[in-house]
Design a protein around this motif. Structure first.
Motif, PDB file in Angstrom:
ATOM      1  N   CYS A 267       0.830  -1.214   0.000  1.00  0.00           N
ATOM      2  CA  CYS A 267       0.000   0.000   0.000  1.00  0.00           C
ATOM      3  C   CYS A 267       0.863   1.262   0.000  1.00  0.00           C
ATOM      4  CB  CYS A 267      -0.931   0.000   1.206  1.00  0.00           C
ATOM      5  SG  CYS A 267      -2.179  -1.307   1.169  1.00  0.00           S
ATOM      6  N   PHE A 268       2.045   1.159   0.597  1.00  0.00           N
ATOM      7  CA  PHE A 268       2.959   2.298   0.622  1.00  0.00           C
ATOM      8  C   PHE A 268       3.948   2.260  -0.553  1.00  0.00           C
ATOM      9  CE2 PHE A 268       1.518   2.016   5.010  1.00  0.00           C
ATOM     10  CZ  PHE A 268       1.278   3.349   5.326  1.00  0.00           C
ATOM     11  N   ARG A 269       3.696   1.341  -1.495  1.00  0.00           N
ATOM     12  CA  ARG A 269       4.470   1.231  -2.735  1.00  0.00           C
ATOM     13  C   ARG A 269       5.960   1.013  -2.478  1.00  0.00           C
ATOM     14  NH1 ARG A 269       1.729   5.771  -6.783  1.00  0.00           N
ATOM     15  NH2 ARG A 269      -0.407   4.912  -6.665  1.00  0.00           N
ATOM     16  N   VAL A 270       6.241   0.147  -1.510  1.00  0.00           N
ATOM     17  CA  VAL A 270       7.625  -0.233  -1.257  1.00  0.00           C
ATOM     18  C   VAL A 270       8.023  -1.271  -2.305  1.00  0.00           C
ATOM     19  CG1 VAL A 270       9.217  -1.239   0.432  1.00  0.00           C
ATOM     20  CG2 VAL A 270       7.293   0.187   1.198  1.00  0.00           C
ATOM     21  N   ASN A 271       9.219  -1.115  -2.900  1.00  0.00           N
ATOM     22  CA  ASN A 271       9.610  -2.047  -3.962  1.00  0.00           C
ATOM     23  C   ASN A 271       9.854  -3.446  -3.401  1.00  0.00           C
ATOM     24  OD1 ASN A 271      12.535  -2.601  -3.411  1.00  0.00           O
ATOM     25  ND2 ASN A 271      12.671  -0.387  -3.623  1.00  0.00           N
ATOM     26  N   LYS A 272       9.903  -4.423  -4.294  1.00  0.00           N
ATOM     27  CA  LYS A 272       9.870  -5.821  -3.892  1.00  0.00           C
ATOM     28  C   LYS A 272      11.067  -6.215  -3.038  1.00  0.00           C
ATOM     29  CE  LYS A 272       8.840 -10.420  -5.671  1.00  0.00           C
ATOM     30  NZ  LYS A 272       8.476 -11.213  -6.851  1.00  0.00           N
ATOM     31  N   ARG A 273      12.271  -5.789  -3.412  1.00  0.00           N
ATOM     32  CA  ARG A 273      13.457  -6.170  -2.657  1.00  0.00           C
ATOM     33  C   ARG A 273      13.408  -5.624  -1.232  1.00  0.00           C
ATOM     34  NH1 ARG A 273      17.823  -8.497  -5.060  1.00  0.00           N
ATOM     35  NH2 ARG A 273      17.617  -8.913  -7.286  1.00  0.00           N
ATOM     36  N   TRP A 274      12.966  -4.376  -1.087  1.00  0.00           N
ATOM     37  CA  TRP A 274      12.855  -3.811   0.250  1.00  0.00           C
ATOM     38  C   TRP A 274      11.753  -4.508   1.041  1.00  0.00           C
ATOM     39  CZ3 TRP A 274      16.160  -1.217   2.960  1.00  0.00           C
ATOM     40  CH2 TRP A 274      17.127  -0.441   2.328  1.00  0.00           C
ATOM     41  N   ARG A 275      10.680  -4.910   0.357  1.00  0.00           N
ATOM     42  CA  ARG A 275       9.618  -5.645   1.051  1.00  0.00           C
ATOM     43  C   ARG A 275      10.141  -6.973   1.587  1.00  0.00           C
ATOM     44  NH1 ARG A 275       6.252  -4.751  -3.441  1.00  0.00           N
ATOM     45  NH2 ARG A 275       6.066  -7.010  -3.708  1.00  0.00           N
TER      46      ARG A 275
END
Length: 742
Positions: A267-275
């Motif tokens: 929802c906060f549009r964090v990119n996949k690697r950081w997620r």
């Protein structure tokens, strides 16, 4: 794009996975096998390694040699850890001065508490054993304190049917001690895990405050693994319905929370690697917060390893991550290798990984009802494969199985996921909104629904028949071959395995529905005599002499070993101080419809009755009181307790079937109540309890003549084959278990 293994064989081009599997199997099995089998296994492995050095074709095959060497190393490490360094009782069987840190406290009453103590020295000799200390008396002890006391270190023995030794060994506890006084106690730092435990308790308390105690305890069990507050009947219903794994913290719970946490990050549009990195950190925090239970650690380590693999190579090797996670866990906590929950978690996850590789396709290809149908189909297949991989372990470990487990797992997994998400929201904002009422309503619906499934006739069936065990064993072997071989017709193979499972369920269901156990009397050396009566599709268990807490486990084991998964009546002949504990153990393992208790005659008996009613309030069981010398009908039998003396724990019980009268007489009864001697002359059969050998040389046995068809005197040191009443017998027989009542 995700890379997949088209071959679908779990160990195809995965030599590391195979080696890890062999290492784990060797470490786990070496502890439990007999010494002669150990010698044979080591000799065979050593011979193979020697031949691999001498024979040319074997020298060119490196993987078998490496795998065998790894197996021998696993054997050696298991021997060094468990046989050499883990158990201290053989070295400290006399009283010694022990010093250690209190890491956990389980307070039973004001005068009795159990402490988990990590010893630092024994008679000033450094050590690192962890023991259970039963501390008697009023002592103000808190977690983190350094205490010194005098005691021997004893071996933890299995009490009756429950394997306490394996249970505590799997938790790193290698011995037990008892003390009434502490030599000294010094303040220490409270362990961080104990602080987490206190925090979990406060969360459970808050959940109960914003909803109700039942909803709070269920949320605490599902979210944090705190099952101590959970109603015993709810736990039993979940077990009988085949969804006990939902209550135990496992990879499913961690995945559910991780997916929810990942959705928030999306929802906060964090990119996949950081997620992935943040979710990995979340996994570790959750592992610590829940106290590092082995099933959560397995799932957490697997998630972390899979995340690292994805960040490095862009792919996830599920089976290698699973086995490596289990190996890391055992390297950190070797005693976890004996935790059956860990291996059920590993096996179920392996089955799900295999199912995923079999049916993997992206959901984006489906829309609307087609996508929903796909989700239901894959969920059923995941449940089937997890049952394929764990059915044999469950059957041999628990002697019961639920024939509705596939359906109930599918239903309650969704309901629990919804409940946990709403519970988290309620914990955050529940004090300002009526969401707590919604949590209570959903909890009530879940508990009522699982109780409805539990009460369906024969939803829980017995796996005692050898045919059931053979079918499930064949299913497990077939599933193992399916996992490691290149099966061309995979759908046909799955259908065949499902047919084997259905056949096992059917045999188990037929056996349980038609089972009517032989009526018998069982005696144990400590005076715990029970009489099992089966008649007209009803089963009654009469407890004639209960003298320890473990008798409840003995009683439930007796029933389960005979294929009885539900007891119609539990009849208690006398009061003892251990009655509440024994009943709690029985009711936690067997569904009981009714409990009959004697009318209390003293203040002490009345207090025991009050404690008993407090425990049975947590279970769906009817309680009724009876008076002495009042006949009670059960099927073809008329049961009566003509005499009892609670102070001496003595009683007499008569069981009449037609014109035949059977009388049980406990130790001291004839001397305590002289009127009870009349039973000697009016009974067709006399049964003297496990302490009844004191009557052996009394003259009345010869004086009774032919009026008594049979006299049974129990001696726990003598075991003879059970006999029926219609077989000619000597006037007196010594037995450990007798089949009675033709």
């Amino acid at each position: 794009m995700r890379k997949t293994n088209n071959d679908m064989r779990l160990f195809h081009k995965r030599p590391l996975s195979l080696i890890l599997c062999i290492a784990l199997g060797g470490f786990v099995l070496f502890h439990g096998i007999a010494d002669i089998v150990r010698i044979v296994a080591l000799s065979a492995a050593a011979l193979f390694l020697l031949l691999s050095l001498l024979i040319g074709p074997l020298r060119r095959k490196k993987l078998p040699s490496v795998a065998t060497a790894v197996l021998m190393i696993a054997f050696l490490l298991c021997y060094l850890y468990f046989d050499i360094s883990f158990y201290p009782e053989s070295y400290y069987d006399t009283p010694a001065v022990l010093t250690g840190k209190v890491t956990d406290i389980d307070e039973h009453s004001q005068n009795n508490k159990t402490l988990t103590v990590k010893l630092s020295s024994i008679d000033d000799v450094k050590c690192s054993y962890k023991i259970n200390l039963t501390l008697y008396g009023k002592h103000d002890v808190s977690a983190g304190e350094i205490i010194t006391f005098e005691s021997a270190i004893e071996k933890i023995d299995s009490d009756g049917a429950f394997d306490f030794q394996r249970y505590y060994t799997a938790r790193g506890i290698s011995g037990r001690a008892e003390a009434t006084e502490l030599i000294s106690a010094e303040e220490g730092r409270v362990p961080i895990l104990y602080r987490f435990k206190q925090f979990r308790n406060s969360i459970c308390s808050r959940a109960s405050e914003i909803s109700d105690p039942e909803a709070g305890s269920l949320l605490g069990a599902l979210l944090l693994g705190e099952r101590e507050r959970l109603c015993g009947q709810v736990e039993l219903d979940f077990e009988r319905t085949g969804i006990a794994h939902i209550l135990a913290l496992s990879g499913a719970h961690l995945s559910m929370l991780t997916v929810g946490f990942d959705g928030i990050l999306r929802c906060f549009r964090v990119n996949k690697r950081w997620r992935i990195l943040i979710s990995t950190l979340f996994c570790f925090i959750f592992m610590a917060f829940t106290g590092f239970p082995v099933t959560i650690c397995r799932a957490g380590f697997m998630t972390i390893i899979s995340s690292v693999l994805y960040l490095i190579s862009g792919s996830k090797d599920g089976i290698t991550s699973l086995l490596l996670a289990a190996l890391i866990l055992i390297c950190i906590q070797p005693y976890a290798a004996l935790d059956i929950g860990l291996w059920l978690s590993v096996l179920a996850t392996a089955g799900i990984i295999l199912a995923a590789e079999l049916i993997y396709k992206r959901y984006a290809e489906y829309h609307g009802f087609a996508r929903l149908g796909r989700y239901i189909l894959t969920s059923v297949i995941f449940s089937l494969f997890s049952i394929f991989s764990t059915a044999t372990v469950c059957a041999f470990s628990f002697n019961t199985i639920s024939v509705l487990s596939v359906i109930t797992t599918l239903i309650f997994t969704v309901l629990v996921e919804i409940y946990v998400y709403i519970g988290i929201v309620a914990l955050i904002i529940g004090g300002f909104t009526p969401i707590g009422r919604l949590l209570s309503a959903i909890c009530g619906f879940i508990c009522n629904l699982v109780a409805w499934f539990s009460d369906i006739p024969f939803t829980c069936t017995s796996t005692v028949p050898i045919a059931v065990k053979l079918l499930l064993l064949a299913l497990t072997l077939s599933f193992a071959l399916f996992a490691i071989l290149d099966i061309k017709k995979k759908r046909t193979a799955v259908v065949l395995m499902a047919s084997m499972l259905i056949s096992a369920f059917s045999v188990s269901l037929i056996y349980t529905s038609k089972q009517e156990a032989d009526s018998l009397l069982r005696a144990s050396g400590d005076g715990s005599d029970v009489i099992l009566i089966s008649t007209e599709r009803q089963t009654m268990l009469i407890n004639a002499g209960m003298h320890r807490k473990g008798s409840g486990y003995d009683d439930s084991s007796l029933l389960l070993d005979r294929g009885t998964v539900m007891l119609d009546c539990y009849f208690v002949a006398n009061y003892t101080s251990y009655l509440p504990y024994a009943l709690e153990a029985l009711l936690s393992n067997i569904s009981v419809a009714e409990i009959k208790l004697p009318m209390p005659k003293t203040d002490a008996e009345e207090q025991i009755l009050i404690e008993t009613l407090g425990i049975t309030d947590n279970f769906r069981v009817n309680i009724s009181l009876y008076n002495e010398k009042t006949p009670m009908t059960f099927g073809e039998y008329t049961i009566m307790v003509p005499y009892r003396k609670s102070e001496e724990r003595a009683c007499a019980i008569t069981m009449q079937k037609g014109d035949e009268l059977y009388s049980y007489i406990s130790k001291g009864m004839l001397d305590t109540v002289t009127e009870s001697r009349e039973l000697l002359y009016v009974s067709d059969a006399l049964i003297f309890g496990s302490w009844g050998k004191s009557y052996e040389h009394m003259n009345f046995i010869d004086e009774m003549g032919e009026s008594v068809k049979r006299v049974v005197i129990f001696d726990d040191k003598t075991a003879v084959d059970p006999h029926r009443l219609d077989i000619p017998l000597p006037p007196v027989s010594y037995e450990k278990e007798a089949v009675l009542f033709d």
